[in-house]
Write a protein that holds these residues in place. Structure first.
Motif, PDB file in Angstrom:
ATOM      1  N   UNK A   4      47.379  45.738  41.305  1.00  0.00           N
ATOM      2  CA  UNK A   4      46.054  46.319  41.082  1.00  0.00           C
ATOM      3  C   UNK A   4      45.936  47.684  41.757  1.00  0.00           C
ATOM      4  N   UNK A   5      46.556  47.828  42.930  1.00  0.00           N
ATOM      5  CA  UNK A   5      46.515  49.120  43.631  1.00  0.00           C
ATOM      6  C   UNK A   5      47.214  50.205  42.818  1.00  0.00           C
ATOM      7  N   UNK A   6      48.313  49.846  42.152  1.00  0.00           N
ATOM      8  CA  UNK A   6      49.009  50.848  41.334  1.00  0.00           C
ATOM      9  C   UNK A   6      48.146  51.258  40.139  1.00  0.00           C
ATOM     10  N   UNK A   7      47.409  50.324  39.568  1.00  0.00           N
ATOM     11  CA  UNK A   7      46.553  50.644  38.428  1.00  0.00           C
ATOM     12  C   UNK A   7      45.326  51.426  38.862  1.00  0.00           C
ATOM     13  N   UNK A   8      44.803  51.133  40.038  1.00  0.00           N
ATOM     14  CA  UNK A   8      43.692  51.915  40.572  1.00  0.00           C
ATOM     15  C   UNK A   8      44.151  53.335  40.881  1.00  0.00           C
ATOM     16  N   UNK A   9      45.372  53.468  41.386  1.00  0.00           N
ATOM     17  CA  UNK A   9      45.919  54.804  41.649  1.00  0.00           C
ATOM     18  C   UNK A   9      46.052  55.593  40.350  1.00  0.00           C
ATOM     19  N   UNK A  10      46.446  54.920  39.277  1.00  0.00           N
ATOM     20  CA  UNK A  10      46.527  55.581  37.976  1.00  0.00           C
ATOM     21  C   UNK A  10      45.147  56.058  37.531  1.00  0.00           C
ATOM     22  N   UNK A  11      44.153  55.210  37.706  1.00  0.00           N
ATOM     23  CA  UNK A  11      42.782  55.570  37.350  1.00  0.00           C
ATOM     24  C   UNK A  11      42.304  56.774  38.165  1.00  0.00           C
TER      25      UNK A  11
ATOM     26  N   UNK B  72      43.799  46.413  21.139  1.00  0.00           N
ATOM     27  CA  UNK B  72      44.560  45.414  21.883  1.00  0.00           C
ATOM     28  C   UNK B  72      44.746  45.752  23.348  1.00  0.00           C
ATOM     29  N   UNK B  73      43.784  46.439  23.943  1.00  0.00           N
ATOM     30  CA  UNK B  73      43.959  46.910  25.323  1.00  0.00           C
ATOM     31  C   UNK B  73      43.909  45.774  26.344  1.00  0.00           C
ATOM     32  N   UNK B  74      43.054  44.783  26.119  1.00  0.00           N
ATOM     33  CA  UNK B  74      42.994  43.658  27.062  1.00  0.00           C
ATOM     34  C   UNK B  74      44.280  42.842  27.025  1.00  0.00           C
ATOM     35  N   UNK B  75      44.984  42.885  25.898  1.00  0.00           N
ATOM     36  CA  UNK B  75      46.208  42.084  25.736  1.00  0.00           C
ATOM     37  C   UNK B  75      47.464  42.842  26.129  1.00  0.00           C
ATOM     38  N   UNK B  76      47.326  44.111  26.471  1.00  0.00           N
ATOM     39  CA  UNK B  76      48.494  44.981  26.633  1.00  0.00           C
ATOM     40  C   UNK B  76      49.541  44.420  27.591  1.00  0.00           C
ATOM     41  N   UNK B  77      49.133  43.990  28.777  1.00  0.00           N
ATOM     42  CA  UNK B  77      50.092  43.559  29.788  1.00  0.00           C
ATOM     43  C   UNK B  77      50.294  42.058  29.866  1.00  0.00           C
ATOM     44  N   UNK B  78      49.733  41.321  28.927  1.00  0.00           N
ATOM     45  CA  UNK B  78      49.863  39.865  28.919  1.00  0.00           C
ATOM     46  C   UNK B  78      51.052  39.476  28.043  1.00  0.00           C
ATOM     47  N   UNK B  79      51.914  38.573  28.503  1.00  0.00           N
ATOM     48  CA  UNK B  79      53.085  38.163  27.709  1.00  0.00           C
ATOM     49  C   UNK B  79      52.686  37.612  26.338  1.00  0.00           C
TER      50      UNK B  79
ATOM     51  N   UNK C 275      41.541  42.915  33.747  1.00  0.00           N
ATOM     52  CA  UNK C 275      42.959  43.158  33.497  1.00  0.00           C
ATOM     53  C   UNK C 275      43.757  43.366  34.781  1.00  0.00           C
ATOM     54  N   UNK C 276      43.281  44.263  35.649  1.00  0.00           N
ATOM     55  CA  UNK C 276      44.047  44.584  36.852  1.00  0.00           C
ATOM     56  C   UNK C 276      43.979  43.464  37.892  1.00  0.00           C
ATOM     57  N   UNK C 277      42.821  42.808  38.000  1.00  0.00           N
ATOM     58  CA  UNK C 277      42.653  41.788  39.030  1.00  0.00           C
ATOM     59  C   UNK C 277      42.872  40.366  38.503  1.00  0.00           C
ATOM     60  N   UNK C 278      42.018  39.914  37.585  1.00  0.00           N
ATOM     61  CA  UNK C 278      42.067  38.509  37.166  1.00  0.00           C
ATOM     62  C   UNK C 278      43.349  38.169  36.415  1.00  0.00           C
ATOM     63  N   UNK C 279      43.714  38.984  35.439  1.00  0.00           N
ATOM     64  CA  UNK C 279      44.918  38.679  34.657  1.00  0.00           C
ATOM     65  C   UNK C 279      46.155  38.657  35.550  1.00  0.00           C
ATOM     66  N   UNK C 280      46.241  39.613  36.473  1.00  0.00           N
ATOM     67  CA  UNK C 280      47.393  39.631  37.373  1.00  0.00           C
ATOM     68  C   UNK C 280      47.392  38.445  38.332  1.00  0.00           C
ATOM     69  N   UNK C 281      46.219  38.024  38.751  1.00  0.00           N
ATOM     70  CA  UNK C 281      46.141  36.847  39.623  1.00  0.00           C
ATOM     71  C   UNK C 281      46.667  35.612  38.906  1.00  0.00           C
ATOM     72  N   UNK C 282      46.376  35.496  37.633  1.00  0.00           N
ATOM     73  CA  UNK C 282      46.899  34.371  36.852  1.00  0.00           C
ATOM     74  C   UNK C 282      48.404  34.503  36.630  1.00  0.00           C
TER      75      UNK C 282
END
Length: 371
Positions: free
Chosen positions: A233-240, A52-59, A92-99
């Motif tokens: 997205x910058x915070x998630x890239x920093x995590x990566x 369920x990784x793609x769904x993790x941050x989606x409500x 996840x970091x870009x498209x999902x957050x943009x939506x």
């Protein structure tokens, strides 16, 4: 205020690490980076259906699990360590957050369930040929009204643009910066896979020639949502990047313990000790910066803009330095194609430029702080 990880978050880390150890070893990374698509469809499906990784941050209301940026931080850190080849960051970091930041509930209901289920590979097409990450710098234009818009122009350095079946595009209309959804197979759409130094992360150039598009949110009102998207997205890239830096440190220390020169392990030499100590300092500092940014994103507080740019600038340089030092500690073998050190070095360099380089983010910090 608790900056420690919960037991559930630690278990999430262990689960993701086990999965990546099995599905993203160096052999798989090398095989996938040599393919045009750059990912394994079966692994992508497993990530969605079993973990369920793609769904993790989606409500939950949009088919997701309803977790926040801190849980996503854990996942991205492990993916950065494993150099996972998959369209996860773009989707996840870009498209999902943009939506999620668009304010358009109808668009969320239409597109987020597909992302959560792993059925939709999505990306955000933001930069023009100039490579500027400022959304307002785009020269891509859109015209139309209601349900009928068309886009003309070009976007460059689009992550996973050649395989995405949903492309979110920023474009200027008469009312200002707007966000649009374009089908990956729409008419008037031309995709070109770009040659990249970092072959583990695919990029494309996309041309739009009166390409039909769906308006996301209100026309001319995309600036605030895109700004928050880039911060998240910058915070998630920093995590990566933190995960990659930690893996470089681990690999360098392991080699320094086993490589014997002049009758003793090279890790006993002062020069190597100093390099490892400097790497450790950078890794731990990067973790602090990245995790604080994730916390700010979780709380959605006023410090997010500052914390995101701080984390992106520091973690970019920390990862790049650690990747370089990893090569130096490995010596001659570290410079060879057969060794994995160069894969981290190239990922570090591409990540340093992605979403804006450290100089760009320090300028943002200076403006935010009024310096």
């Amino acid at each position: 205020m608790n900056f420690g990880f919960t037991e559930e978050q630690d278990e999430l880390r262990k689960m993701v690490r086990r999965f990546l150890d099995d599905k993203s070893p160096e052999t798989a990374v090398r095989d996938l980076m040599a393919t045009p698509d750059g990912y394994d469809k079966a692994v992508w499906k497993q990530m969605a259906e079993e973990l369920g990784l793609q769904a993790l941050g989606i409500p939950e209301e949009f088919g997701g699990q309803g977790f926040g940026p801190v849980e996503q931080y854990v996942v991205f850190e492990e993916m950065g360590a494993a150099l996972l080849c998959a369209p996860y960051f773009s989707t996840v970091a870009l498209a999902a957050n943009a939506l999620l930041t668009s304010g358009d509930d109808a668009a969320k209901a239409e597109y987020l369930p597909g992302i959560a289920a792993g059925e939709t590979i999505a990306t955000l097409a933001l930069t023009d040929d100039s490579g500027e990450w400022d959304p307002e710098a785009t020269t891509t234009t859109a015209a139309g009204s209601g349900d009928s818009y068309t886009i003309s122009g070009a976007k460059n350095y689009v992550l996973d643009g050649s395989i995405a079946n949903l492309i979110l595009v920023t474009a200027k209309t008469s009312k200002g910066l707007s966000l649009f959804a374009v089908d990956g197979n729409a008419s008037g759409l031309t995709k070109e896979l770009l040659p990249t130094m970092d072959q583990t992360r695919k990029q494309s150039r996309i041309e739009f020639n009166n390409t039909p598009a769906r308006l996301i949110g209100a026309e001319g009102s995309a600036a605030a949502g895109i700004a928050k998207t880039l911060q998240r997205a910058a915070t998630l890239l920093a995590a990566e990047q933190t995960g990659g830096a930690q893996r470089c440190l681990d690999n360098a220390v392991a080699y320094a313990k086993e490589r014997v020169q002049f009758g003793r392990p090279i890790g006993s030499f002062q020069a190597i000790k100093h390099k490892a100590a400097d790497m450790l300092l950078e890794v731990e500092s990067a973790k602090s910066a990245a995790y604080y940014a994730a916390y700010c994103a979780q709380e959605d507080n006023d410090d997010l803009a500052i914390a995101a740019s701080l984390a992106k600038s520091f973690c970019s340089e920390a990862f790049f330095h650690c990747a370089g030092e990893n090569i130096q500690i490995h010596g001659g073998i570290g410079f060879t194609w057969e060794h994995h050190a160069h894969l981290y070095f190239k990922r570090a360099k591409s990540g340093e430029l992605l979403l804006g380089d450290p100089t760009y983010h320090r300028e943002i910090l200076a403006n935010l702080l009024g310096i």
